[in-house]
Write an enzyme that holds these catalytic residues in place. Sequence first.
Site, PDB file in Angstrom:
ATOM      1  N   ASP A   1      55.195 -15.454 -35.973  1.00 14.22           N
ATOM      2  CA  ASP A   1      54.261 -14.657 -35.174  1.00 14.22           C
ATOM      3  C   ASP A   1      55.048 -14.201 -33.935  1.00 14.22           C
ATOM      4  OD1 ASP A   1      51.791 -13.871 -33.755  1.00 14.22           O
ATOM      5  OD2 ASP A   1      52.108 -15.719 -32.619  1.00 14.22           O
TER       6      ASP A   1
ATOM      7  N   ASP B   1      53.423 -12.622 -30.433  1.00  9.32           N
ATOM      8  CA  ASP B   1      52.800 -12.878 -29.123  1.00  9.32           C
ATOM      9  C   ASP B   1      52.311 -14.319 -29.007  1.00  9.32           C
ATOM     10  OD1 ASP B   1      51.717  -9.643 -29.636  1.00  9.32           O
ATOM     11  OD2 ASP B   1      53.006 -10.199 -27.967  1.00  9.32           O
TER      12      ASP B   1
HETATM   13  C1  XBP Z   1      48.636 -10.834 -30.613  1.00  4.43           C
HETATM   14  C2  XBP Z   1      47.649  -9.734 -30.581  1.00  4.43           C
HETATM   15  C3  XBP Z   1      48.118  -8.365 -30.181  1.00  4.43           C
HETATM   16  C4  XBP Z   1      48.535  -8.366 -28.710  1.00  4.43           C
HETATM   17  C5  XBP Z   1      48.458  -6.976 -28.117  1.00  4.43           C
HETATM   18  O1  XBP Z   1      49.446 -10.585 -31.724  1.00  4.43           O
HETATM   19  O2  XBP Z   1      46.496  -9.943 -30.923  1.00  4.43           O
HETATM   20  O3  XBP Z   1      47.025  -7.497 -30.379  1.00  4.43           O
HETATM   21  O4  XBP Z   1      47.610  -9.162 -27.977  1.00  4.43           O
HETATM   22  O5  XBP Z   1      49.271  -6.101 -28.863  1.00  4.43           O
HETATM   23  P1  XBP Z   1      50.230 -11.814 -32.502  1.00  4.43           P
HETATM   24  P2  XBP Z   1      48.677  -4.677 -29.296  1.00  4.43           P
HETATM   25  O6  XBP Z   1      49.853 -13.122 -31.828  1.00  4.43           O
HETATM   26  O7  XBP Z   1      49.744 -11.722 -33.932  1.00  4.43           O
HETATM   27  O8  XBP Z   1      51.690 -11.482 -32.342  1.00  4.43           O
HETATM   28  O9  XBP Z   1      47.988  -4.104 -28.080  1.00  4.43           O
HETATM   29  O10 XBP Z   1      49.892  -3.864 -29.731  1.00  4.43           O
HETATM   30  O11 XBP Z   1      47.736  -4.997 -30.423  1.00  4.43           O
HETATM   31 MG    MG Z   2      50.229 -15.093 -31.500  1.00  2.00          MG
END
Ligand code: XBP
Ligand code: MG
Length: 259
Positions: A12, A14
């Site tokens: 993953d 973020d």
């Molecule tokens: C986390 C999310 C993303 C980010 C924002 O993604 O939910 O939406 O918060 O990015 P993950 P965007 O943990 O799956 O990496 O604004 O580009 O969606």
């Molecule tokens: Mg995440």
Amino acid sequence: MDREALQALIFDVDGTLADTERDGHRVAFNWAFRDVGLDWEWGVDLYGELLQVSGGKERLHFYLEHYQREFASSVVLDEFIAELHRLKTAHYVDLLSTGRIALRPGVERLLREARSAGLRLAISTTTTPANVEALLDNNLGPGSLAWFEVIAAGDIVPAKKPAPDIYHHALRELGLGPAACLAFEDSNNGIRSAQGAGLRTIITFNDYTAGEDFDGAALVVDCLGEPGSPCRVLAGDAGVLSGSDCVDLPALQRLHGVV
Ligand code: XBP
Ligand code: MG
């Protein structure tokens, strides 16, 4: 699940590769609000609640529907959200280029260990693809996106986490079954998505996700750790670390159970 030899690690982005939400995405959303003359402010606590909704566009939609209903009825919602999210993504990519968002402890170490051992790497994330490239370029150098054989990101699948679609997509692109892989996540939405695709999952939680339900995780740690800066195991078999300070490749092999 009868396990095969460990062949690939699926990460993953973020909250897992880097702590991007509080000082990255949240700030970029607020800058985008200013761009269009809105005085909306997503504070740290409110953003923590909004993070339950995966996907920046989906999060904006949820916010407008629940916190700005009157404004929401005054615009063509999907067009407005698309433009706001475009502005936000531009700000986020710029913010990453300042180097303000570093990779979490142990991430670069483990990625390099895995590459040296010939393990395949993939990404499964809800975030926008441009954000992935910016994070990796600014932390691992230009071209580091190529370390990952598969970048499953954002709108490439119809349903975002906690739906398993993004992990199913990554597995299809890898040509592997879940038994040959391990997933790395930070949140309840994330582990539900990975486990929904049959993947054993290691959780590195963060300030926003501490205390969430990680039931079924193979291991729950505060971070991957570095030699001399040990990780803290909250759930799972701490024995797989076998005295090491950190989640390293031997620990993953022991966790996976089949060498
Ligand atoms: C986390 C999310 C993303 C980010 C924002 O993604 O939910 O939406 O918060 O990015 P993950 P965007 O943990 O799956 O990496 O604004 O580009 O969606
Ligand atoms: Mg995440």
